[in-house]
Structures are given as structure tokens and as C-alpha cells.
Design a protein around this motif. Structure first.
Motif, PDB file in Angstrom:
ATOM      1  N   ILE A   1     -73.249  83.839  16.318  1.00  0.00           N
ATOM      2  CA  ILE A   1     -73.089  84.026  17.938  1.00  0.00           C
ATOM      3  C   ILE A   1     -74.347  84.089  18.613  1.00  0.00           C
ATOM      4  O   ILE A   1     -75.077  84.978  18.198  1.00  0.00           O
ATOM      5  N   SER A   2     -74.416  83.128  19.288  1.00  0.00           N
ATOM      6  CA  SER A   2     -75.643  82.888  20.191  1.00  0.00           C
ATOM      7  C   SER A   2     -75.530  83.514  21.514  1.00  0.00           C
ATOM      8  O   SER A   2     -74.743  83.116  22.314  1.00  0.00           O
TER       9      SER A   2
ATOM     10  N   LEU B   1     -75.861  87.672  15.005  1.00  0.00           N
ATOM     11  CA  LEU B   1     -76.050  87.302  16.289  1.00  0.00           C
ATOM     12  C   LEU B   1     -77.476  86.578  16.370  1.00  0.00           C
ATOM     13  O   LEU B   1     -78.411  87.053  15.406  1.00  0.00           O
ATOM     14  N   VAL B   2     -77.681  85.662  17.185  1.00  0.00           N
ATOM     15  CA  VAL B   2     -78.891  85.136  17.259  1.00  0.00           C
ATOM     16  C   VAL B   2     -79.218  84.995  18.847  1.00  0.00           C
ATOM     17  O   VAL B   2     -78.347  84.695  19.559  1.00  0.00           O
ATOM     18  N   ASN B   3     -80.551  85.405  19.254  1.00  0.00           N
ATOM     19  CA  ASN B   3     -80.821  85.166  20.595  1.00  0.00           C
ATOM     20  C   ASN B   3     -81.784  84.094  20.863  1.00  0.00           C
ATOM     21  O   ASN B   3     -83.103  84.203  20.073  1.00  0.00           O
ATOM     22  N   THR B   4     -81.285  83.039  21.010  1.00  0.00           N
ATOM     23  CA  THR B   4     -82.376  81.566  21.261  1.00  0.00           C
ATOM     24  C   THR B   4     -83.543  81.901  22.145  1.00  0.00           C
ATOM     25  O   THR B   4     -84.557  81.209  21.953  1.00  0.00           O
ATOM     26  N   MET B   5     -83.416  82.617  23.233  1.00  0.00           N
ATOM     27  CA  MET B   5     -84.479  82.896  24.155  1.00  0.00           C
ATOM     28  C   MET B   5     -85.412  83.703  23.543  1.00  0.00           C
ATOM     29  O   MET B   5     -86.653  83.727  23.885  1.00  0.00           O
ATOM     30  N   THR B   6     -85.199  84.585  22.651  1.00  0.00           N
ATOM     31  CA  THR B   6     -86.089  85.418  21.922  1.00  0.00           C
ATOM     32  C   THR B   6     -86.437  85.296  20.728  1.00  0.00           C
ATOM     33  O   THR B   6     -87.500  85.658  20.073  1.00  0.00           O
ATOM     34  N   GLY B   7     -85.554  84.361  20.056  1.00  0.00           N
ATOM     35  CA  GLY B   7     -85.759  84.096  18.529  1.00  0.00           C
ATOM     36  C   GLY B   7     -85.324  85.208  17.498  1.00  0.00           C
ATOM     37  O   GLY B   7     -85.334  85.113  16.363  1.00  0.00           O
ATOM     38  N   SER B   8     -84.637  86.299  17.969  1.00  0.00           N
ATOM     39  CA  SER B   8     -84.161  87.493  17.412  1.00  0.00           C
ATOM     40  C   SER B   8     -82.864  87.141  16.850  1.00  0.00           C
ATOM     41  O   SER B   8     -81.977  86.286  17.302  1.00  0.00           O
ATOM     42  N   VAL B   9     -82.683  87.624  15.348  1.00  0.00           N
ATOM     43  CA  VAL B   9     -81.722  87.414  14.706  1.00  0.00           C
ATOM     44  C   VAL B   9     -81.089  88.771  14.286  1.00  0.00           C
ATOM     45  O   VAL B   9     -81.805  89.348  13.714  1.00  0.00           O
ATOM     46  N   TYR B  10     -79.842  88.896  14.476  1.00  0.00           N
ATOM     47  CA  TYR B  10     -78.902  90.640  14.135  1.00  0.00           C
ATOM     48  C   TYR B  10     -78.238  90.051  12.976  1.00  0.00           C
ATOM     49  O   TYR B  10     -77.089  89.689  13.362  1.00  0.00           O
ATOM     50  N   ASP B  11     -78.312  90.795  11.865  1.00  0.00           N
ATOM     51  CA  ASP B  11     -77.268  91.048  10.847  1.00  0.00           C
ATOM     52  C   ASP B  11     -76.732  92.401  10.772  1.00  0.00           C
ATOM     53  O   ASP B  11     -77.534  93.317  11.654  1.00  0.00           O
ATOM     54  N   VAL B  12     -76.312  92.881   9.853  1.00  0.00           N
ATOM     55  CA  VAL B  12     -75.998  94.395   9.902  1.00  0.00           C
ATOM     56  C   VAL B  12     -77.141  95.292   9.907  1.00  0.00           C
ATOM     57  O   VAL B  12     -77.144  96.282  10.976  1.00  0.00           O
ATOM     58  N   GLU B  13     -78.095  95.194   9.096  1.00  0.00           N
ATOM     59  CA  GLU B  13     -79.317  95.787   9.061  1.00  0.00           C
ATOM     60  C   GLU B  13     -80.049  95.779  10.435  1.00  0.00           C
ATOM     61  O   GLU B  13     -80.716  96.649  10.783  1.00  0.00           O
ATOM     62  N   GLY B  14     -79.923  94.286  10.769  1.00  0.00           N
ATOM     63  CA  GLY B  14     -80.730  94.067  12.165  1.00  0.00           C
ATOM     64  C   GLY B  14     -80.304  94.973  13.163  1.00  0.00           C
ATOM     65  O   GLY B  14     -81.050  95.328  14.106  1.00  0.00           O
ATOM     66  N   VAL B  15     -78.875  95.166  13.411  1.00  0.00           N
ATOM     67  CA  VAL B  15     -78.251  96.101  14.364  1.00  0.00           C
ATOM     68  C   VAL B  15     -78.558  97.473  14.128  1.00  0.00           C
ATOM     69  O   VAL B  15     -79.150  98.102  15.168  1.00  0.00           O
TER      70      VAL B  15
END
Length: 913
Positions: free
Chosen positions: A131-132, A148-162
Motif C-alpha cells: 500500500i503506497s 506500507l510504503v511512502n514514496t515521498m519519504t522512502g519509508s517502508v513499514y512492516d509489522v515491526e516498522g509500525v
């Protein structure tokens, strides 16, 4: 077999973020396009990362959703969509569809709900989902199959990332939002509960808000700030918390006839994309599409303006009979396009390799003359070809159209051909039509006006250090490239001339000012200026010594050594160690050390910024001029030959490069010393003639203000006269300080200076500066009327004009963005003055050149800078030239005030200025 992940894009989130985060972007007609470009850029990037994946871009549907029924104030705080964003929604949707990407918006629910439903269905079936989005609400959807990926910041969130980002896992995100609320969506939450408190509550008492409300008695024991009063607050706002939970919950069961298998992107609709990219002026994407079409052999429809279509017929002329046939075509033609191919972009040193021409659209020829690689086929004799072409090229009645013809004119001069009859130049045709709408090189013009992607030089010559010069390129490749140049020039002329014919005043700027100037500038470039190499060497050494001394002084003031060129180190010294006030910050939030900041600190009498500014100034002079100029001396002539550009500035002023002579500072002694290195040869002197206060005189003419007209018509000192008017004293009583302030007012107002800017410049309070401005307009009401009239005209017609009819279009004059609109209004007021001044000096250059070439005087123009002409004149003819030059320049325009020309004579430029 493993499946590719489903990619779901939160289009609504990205639309808003692109609009607010990226710099405003508009087309030449003022249409906003920045948000469209930002979102499409992101989509193209994602598609490159997931080329084989099902893919959907999801937007909020128009109208209310079930959340509005739950809570009537849902999203009530959101301001209405800005007009500049609303106008981009439909073009964005159209572009997404033309790219072949599935686009979803379902009534009654938000994009989040559509994305949530699809994501959960795929995850339950074991399929990965990406999901972008930039929306934190979506974190509730993350699970082992959803990222989740945020293409504007380059952030990627999996379970641990959240967990790392929010302090709670995806399973508690809804509870987290329910407690802390969301100001953007106007979800109330529990007042006083912020991010840290929400995390503390949810991590301290298991079970989300259900567990929390079942165990309110345990809240006081949690290690949270204000824990003792929290239970009562939570209890008081229990209803709001549960409603917030419902509002924050993404719906996972939206009924829709869509699944991952139906979301495979289709083929892009190239023709629709070309039309959309042309409309939005996305030149690079348009060029890529056209090149793809050309490589695939796909026919493209002709543009509305350019009716040519089908395959072009280009001929490479290697036989005498072919050349003879083309020579007859050229002789019979009413107009033909002509171009040269050479070994260098430096016209003073370039060697001729071949020539090309076109008589009718889609047909052209290239005559190779000096290709010199191993195995090159036989070419026609250069001397014989040029001798045959010479009568045609030198015939002023034989009408030619060229692209940047000044270059070809200079090259051919060195081969004994005095090129005449350049009646049209497509670069200049485009420039006078709209100086700001596009770049005026052939590739850009072909793309804009013909919808045609040209063969690039890099396509046939390569790039970088291994790039071939034209004589090394195989004739088989060189032929189509060179012939296309002539063909495209001819086709462009047809389109541009039709546009010019609809506006006679603009056409006259081309035919009466720009085209006659071409041979004049070419001659000035060939003349060149003598430069004293030894003097520059001495100056360079002295500047280096001064820089070392300034560096030592900076170290002493800082109390340590540091790299003066490092913004990071300088920032630490100025703002951390010395504690100077932070004037502004960079995009990354660091204190800025930009020149404007250092200048402001220097103006506040902080010593280190003053020293840094001095060091930067000396460094720039050394690197740009004293070190560089000696290497720009032509070994064949011993002179520096700058290149003048007619089609660069928005206002019509000339610019120069290699070297840029417009920016040599003359307010400092070091800057003036660089001008001292421009010297007259033995037996000659330099004569510098400069228009005095030309823009103020143009202002008087345009504004028709009686006081200003009277001052200039009676040869009064305009700054002293203004001081007398504004400060209420007689001319005789005006002090030097009052005159200085009046000068700042006179020049400041025509550049749109505010009271704040004037106050800084003359060192008074803002109120006093405003009082000066108010008194100025009271004494010169015609100026105020001109400014108001010009603003209104610019807003109504979208452009302003010079006295001679040159137009400057202002696409942002009616912008909803106040700062952009104000900037356009300031430009509208100043451009007619600056543009008219440019037209006048150009008229003057043509007049002076005509006079000098028709006389037997040993004098020639060697430089043009701003409102000044510099001539090299035989010593015994200086008085005669000066006596004629000043009135000739003064007659370049018929204004209601005299044009005053001041001339000086010296052995070097500084002495003559």
C-alpha cells in the motif's frame, strides 16, 4: 507459483501531499500542474519497482460517506480544496487512465476503505499487498502480508516498522487513533491524550480501548505523566473515544466487483498521453513517448499547427549531380532553411564539417564536406561547394530561415562567406512570441510546436569524455541528423510565422529589432576584446593573499579553524558556538548560511558574517574571472570573444557567456580592477558610452507624470529633484544623504520594493520608509496611476508590453497564491521599463554598427553590457567618434524625455566607464 504483490496507491493522499509539498508548477498559460506531475512521478516510480503486479490508484469519491452520518463534524475543519488543486483532479485522473492504470473511486466510502477491503481479501488469501500512502491511518492494515510504503519519504513499514514508528503494533493503531484523535480529519479522541500518553495507556493495559475502559482503576498506577487524573478524563470522554474508534476504523467489507486479478494494468494509450503531456507541458515525458513511437515505427498524427505527416525524405549528397540538382532547387526557392555542422559549439574556433538545407517540408539534404574517420566515403570538395553556394548565401534578397543563425554566420565568415538574407530565425521567432514559455533550442521547439522528437546529438555522437566531434561521426548517421535540422527549421518557421502574423506589434520586434541585431552581435563577438593576461595574474595572486588574510581573521573571530566553504561547519560556529540569531532555515530544518542570511547578519554588525561575505566575494572574483579569463583568450586572435545570447532573459535584455561580462561587480575596488584588465591595443583607446538613468526616463515617459517629465526635460538631477519633492526642501538644500535616500526610492519603486525593503536599504524604520513612499506617490501621482493601470492591464490580458511592442507574458498574474501573484505584479510594473531599455540599446547597436561599417573610421564595438557600449577606437579618431556616438545612441527611441548618453575614454574599460 508465487504471486506478484498487489500494489494499491492512496491517490487522494498523494494528490494533497504533492500539492502542498512540491514547488508550484504552472504551464506557460498559467494552468497549475505541480500536483499532477508529483503524483504521476510517484506512480511511474512504483510501476518500475513492481512491473508485473496488479495495480490500482484509489481516490475518494465525491459526496458524503458513512462517517459523515456517524459524526456530522467529521473532517469539518478541513478547508475547501484550493482552486489550484481542484483544477488538477480531472487531468490527473485522465492521465492515470491513459497510462493504462486501473483507477477506483466508490461512492459512500473513502479511498482507505476501498484499499482496506482489497488488502484484507488478498492477505486472507495469502497474497502480498503493498500500500503506497502517506496516511498513518493505513498502519492498521499492516500484517505479515501487507506493507506500507511512502514514496515521498522512502519509508517502508512492516509489522515491526509500525511498532517502531508509532510505539504500538498494527492491531492497536485504531485504538491509538481513537485516544489521541486526528486533527486533520477532525476525529475528536480524548482531550489531552497525545501520542506518548496513548502509547503508555495501550502498552500498560492490554486489550485496546475495551481493555482500557474495563480497567480504568489501573490507569493511575501507570508510569505516565498525569496518570492520576487520566482515568476521570477517559471516563468523561468515553463516548467520544468509542465514536473516534468507529471513525478511525477502515472498512474491510466494501461491496465491489473488483479483485486483484481484475487490476492488471493495460497498455498505455500513447496518443491520449501525448495530448495530455502536451497540454500540461511535461516535456521530458512527451519526448520519451515520441521517441518510443519513432523507434517502434508507429505513425503519429500531425499536430494542428504542423500539417506534415508521413515519412521524411532526407538525402545525403555525395555526388556532384545530386548537389547540382539541389543548387537549382535553392536558386528557385522563395525561401530555404540553411544550417551548418561543425566540430565545436565555439563559433570562433569551429571547423566546418558539412551543410544542410531544405526547400519544402519533410525533404532536406546534407552535404558532408570534411568527415575524417577511417573508411569515410568520398565527399565533394569543400572549396568547390562553398564557392557554388557563396552567391546564394551572400545575396541579401535570397530569403533564408535559420535556427540560431548568428552561430552559422560567424562560422561561415571564417570561410570567406558574408552570410546575408537571414530574414527569419526560429529561435528568435519563438522568443518574441513568448520569452518565458519554453526554451528556444530546436529540440524544445520541435517538441512544443511540431510534436516531434528530434534526433539528439548524443544519439549519434555519444556522451561524456568519449563523445565524438561531428567530423568523426559516420556519414550514414550524420546525414539524417543534419538534414532533419534544416527540415525542422523550415517546418517550425511555418508554424511560428503564422502565429506572429496575428500580432503585428510582436512581428515588428522580430523584424525591426532582433533580426537586424544578429549580424551586429556576430561582428561584436568576432571583434573580441584585448585582455591583459599578466595583470589578471597579478590580481589573482593578490586576491589569493587577501583570502588567506580573511581566513585567518575568520579563525580568530570564531576561536578555531574551520572550513569556510562548509555550510555545516559555518552553521555550528555562527549559531551554536557564537549564538547568533537564526534568520531562516533550510528545507532540512538546519539554520541557513545562505548569502542573504549572512548579509542580514553583517548588516546587524556581526563581524564574522562580514568577513565570510568578503571572503566569498573575493573567492568568486578569483575563480570566475582572474583565474578563468586567461584561459578564455583565443590563441589565434589574442582576444576574448564572449558569446551574446538574444533568447535567454524574459525581458529582452542580452546575456553573455564564456565569459559572462554582465556580472562583473563594479561597486568594489576588486571588481573594477577586473575591468582594468580589458585594455586597448597600442595606438587605440576604449570609448564607453552609457545611457544615464534610462529606466527612470522610460518610467517618466510611460507614467506621463508632470513632475518627472519636467525634471528630465530640464536636465535636473533626478535624485536631487526627488529628494526635494519627497523631503519638502529646496533643490539647493538637499543633502548628500537625502539624495542617496531619494535614489534608493527612485530605483526601488520601479523594482517593486516594499517599505520593509526600503527601510533596510536606507537604514531607517519601516514607518519612516513607508512615509517616504507615501510622499513620493503624492508628489508623483502619475507614477502611482501607471503602476495601478499596469497591474490591472496585466491581470486582464495576461501580459505587458514595451513601447516597441515586445510582450512579457505573466502566467501567474491571476494566481490564487498571493505571493506568486504579487511577484507577477512587480514584474508587470518593471518589465515594460527594463524591456524598453533592452529594445533601445538593441536599436542603438544596429544604428552604431551601420554607421561604423559605412564609414572609414577605425573603430568597432567590442562589448555590450547592460546599458553600455564599449568601442575600440584609433587614438586620433576618438573625439570624432565620441561626437557622433552619443547623439546617435540618444536617437534610438523617440521618448517624451531626452535620452542622455554619457561617454568616457581610457586605456582600459574601468578608466573609460
Amino acid at each position: 507459483m508465487s504471486q506478484t504483490p498487489l500494489v494499491l496507491v492512496d491517490g487522494s493522499s498523494y494528490l494533497y501531499r504533492a500539492f502542498h509539498a512540491l514547488p508550484p508548477l504552472t504551464t506557460s498559460t498559467g494552468k497549475p500542474t505541480g500536483a499532477v506531475k508529483g503524483v504521476i512521478n510517484m506512480l511511474l516510480s512504483l510501476r518500475r519497482q513492481y512491473p508485473d503486479s496488479p495495480f490500482a490508484v484509489v481516490f475518494d469519491a465525491k459526496g458524503k460517506t458513512f462517517r459523515d452520518e456517524l459524526f456530522e463534524n467529521y473532517k469539518a475543519h478541513r478547508p475547501p480544496m484550493p482552486d489550484d488543486l481542484r483544477s488538477q483532479v480531472e487531468p490527473l485522473h485522465a492521465t492515470i487512465r491513459a497510462l493504462g492504470l486501473p483507477l477506483l473511486n466508490i461512492e459512500g466510502v473513502e479511498a482507505d476503505d476501498v484499499i482496506g477491503t482489497l488488502a484484507r481479501a488478498c492477505a486472507n488469501g495469502g497474497r502480498d499487498v503493498v500500500i503506497s500512502t502517506g496516511d498513518k491511518d493505513m498502519a492498521q492494515l499492516v500484517c505479515p502480508h501487507v506493507t506500507l510504503v511512502n514514496t515521498m519519504t522512502g519509508s517502508v513499514y512492516d509489522v515491526e516498522g509500525v511498532k517502531n514508528k508509532f510505539g504500538v503494533g498494527p492491531e492497536l493503531i485504531i485504538d491509538f487513533l481513537a485516544l489521541m484523535g486526528d486533527k486533520v480529519d477532525n476525529i475528536p479522541g480524548v482531550p489531552g491524550v497525545g501520542e506518548k500518553t496513548a502509547c503508555g495507556l495501550l502498552n500498560g493495559i492490554p486489550g485496546g480501548i475495551e481493555g482500557l475502559y474495563a480497567n480504568l482503576d489501573k490507569v493511575a498506577e501507570l508510569p505516565i505523566r498525569g496518570a492520576k487524573s487520566l482515568a476521570a478524563k477517559l471516563d468523561e470522554h468515553r463516548e467520544a473515544a468509542y465514536m473516534s474508534y468507529q471513525l478511525a476504523t477502515i472498512k474491510l467489507d466494501v461491496p465491489m466487483d473488483v479483485d486483484a486479478d481484475t487490476l492488471m494494468p493495460g497498455e498505455p494509450h500513447r496518443e491520449a498521453l501525448i495530448a495530455l503531456y502536451k497540454e500540461a507541458e511535461f516535456k521530458n515525458w512527451l519526448d520519451d513517448l515520441l521517441r518510443e513511437a519513432k523507434e517502434s515505427g508507429e505513425p503519429l498524427p500531425a499536430t494542428e499547427a504542423d500539417e506534415c505527416h508521413g515519412e521524411a525524405h532526407y538525402e545525403t549528397v555525395l555526388e556532384q549531380s545530386q548537389f547540382d540538382s539541389w543548387l537549382e532547387k535553392l536558386k528557385a526557392a522563395d525561401l530555404f532553411a540553411f544550417d551548418t555542422e561543425t566540430t565545436s559549439i565555439d563559433a570562433q574556433q569551429a571547423q566546418l564539417v558539412g551543410v544542410s538545407f531544405a526547400v519544402t517540408p519533410m525533404e532536406a539534404a546534407y552535404v558532408p564536406l570534411a568527415h575524417s574517420y577511417m573508411g569515410v566515403p568520398g565527399q565533394l570538395d569543400m572549396d568547390a561547394v562553398l564557392a557554388a553556394l557563396k552567391p546564394l548565401l551572400e545575396d541579401p534578397k535570397k530569403v533564408k530561415v535559420m535556427q540560431h543563425g548568428k552561430y552559422d554566420l560567424n562560422v561561415l565568415t571564417r570561410y570567406g562567406i558574408d552570410l546575408q538574407g537571414i530574414a527569419f530565425d526560429t529561435m528568435l521567432e519563438s522568443y518574441v512570441l513568448d520569452s518565458t514559455a519554453t526554451r528556444h533550442d530546436m529540440d524544445s521547439l520541435a517538441l512544443k510546436y511540431l510534436g516531434h522528437s528530434t534526433i539528439r546529438f548524443e544519439d549519434i555522437a555519444g556522451k561524456g569524455a568519449k563523445q565524438l566531434t561531428f567530423d568523426q561521426i559516420a556519414i550514414e548517421q550524420a546525414g539524417p541528423y543534419a538534414a532533419e535540422d534544416a527540415d525542422v527549421t523550415l517546418r517550425l518557421h511555418k508554424v511560428l510565422k503564422e502565429k506572429l502574423d496575428t500580432t503585428p506589434s510582436v512581428l515588428s520586434v522580430l523584424t525591426d529589432i532582433e533580426i537586424p541585431l544578429v549580424p551586429v552581435l556576430a561582428r561584436i563577438e568576432r571583434n573580441g576584446a584585448f585582455v591583459d593576461k599578466n595583470l589578471l595574474g597579478i590580481q589573482s595572486k593578490e586576491l589569493g593573499e587577501k583570502m588567506v588574510a580573511l581566513e585567518r581573521e575568520a579563525f580568530e573571530l570564531a576561536g578555531q579553524e574551520f572550513n569556510l566553504g562548509s555550510p555545516k561547519q559555518l552553521g555550528e560556529i555562527l549559531f551554536v558556538k557564537l549564538g547568533l540569531p537564526v534568520i531562516s532555515k533550510t528545507a532540512s530544518g538546519q539554520p541557513s548560511t545562505a548569502e542573504a542570511v549572512l548579509q542580514e547578519l553583517a548588516d546587524q554588525d556581526y563581524p564574522l558574517p562580514k568577513v565570510i561575505m568578503q571572503h566569498r566575494s573575493m573567492s568568486k572574483l578569483k575563480s570566475t574571472y582572474t583565474d578563468k579569463l586567461p584561459g578564455q583568450i583565443n590563441p589565434l586572435t589574442g582576444r576574448i570573444h564572449t558569446s551574446y545570447h538574444q533568447a535567454v532573459t524574459a525581458t529582452g535584455r542580452l546575456s553573455s557567456s564564456d565569459p559572462n561580462l554582465q556580472n562583473i561587480p563594479i561597486r568594489t575596488a576588486e571588481g573594477r580592477r577586473i575591468r582594468q584588465a580589458f585594455v586597448a591595443p597600442k595606438g587605440y583607446k576604449l570609448l564607453a558610452a552609457d545611457y544615464s538613468q534610462i529606466e527612470l526616463r522610460i518610467m517618466a515617459h510611460l507614467a506621463q507624470d508632470e513632475s518627472l517629465l519636467h525634471a528630465f526635460q530640464n536636465d535636473l538631477d533626478i535624485h536631487r529633484a526627488t529628494a526635494a519633492e519627497v523631503m519638502g526642501v529646496s533643490l539647493e538644500e538637499v543633502s548628500n544623504e537625502q539624495r542617496r535616500r531619494a535614489k534608493a526610492i527612485n530605483f526601488g519603486l520601479i523594482y517593486g520594493m516594499s517599505a520593509f525593503g526600503l527601510a533596510k536599504q536606507i537604514g531607517v524604520g519601516r514607518a519612516e520608509a513607508q512615509a517616504y513612499i507615501d510622499r513620493y506617490f503624492a508628489r508623483y501621482p502619475g507614477v502611482l496611476a501607471y503602476m495601478e493601470r499596469t497591474r490591472a492591464q496585466a491581470a486582464e490580458q495576461g501580459f505587458v508590453e514595451t513601447i516597441f511592442g515586445r510582450r512579457l507574458y505573466l502566467p501567474e498574474i491571476n494566481s490564487k497564491n498571493g505571493a506568486m501573484r504579487k511577484a507577477a505584479e512587480r514584474t508587470a510594473i518593471n518589465a515594460p521599463m527594463q524591456g524598453t531599455a533592452a529594445d533601445i540599446i538593441k536599436h542603438a547597436m544596429v544604428k552604431v554598427d551601420d554607421w561604423l561599417t559605412g564609414s572609414k573610421l577605425d573603430a568597432k564595438i567590442i562589448l555590450q553590457v547592460h546599458d553600455e557600449l564599449v568601442l575600440e577606437v584609433k587614438e586620433d579618431q576618438v573625439d570624432e567618434v565620441k561626437a557622433k556616438l552619443c547623439p546617435l545612441m540618444g536617437s534610438a527611441a523617440d521618448l517624451d524625455v531626452p535620452l542622455l548618453v554619457e561617454a568616457g575614454v581610457g586605456l582600459n574599460w574601468d578608466e573609460a566607464h
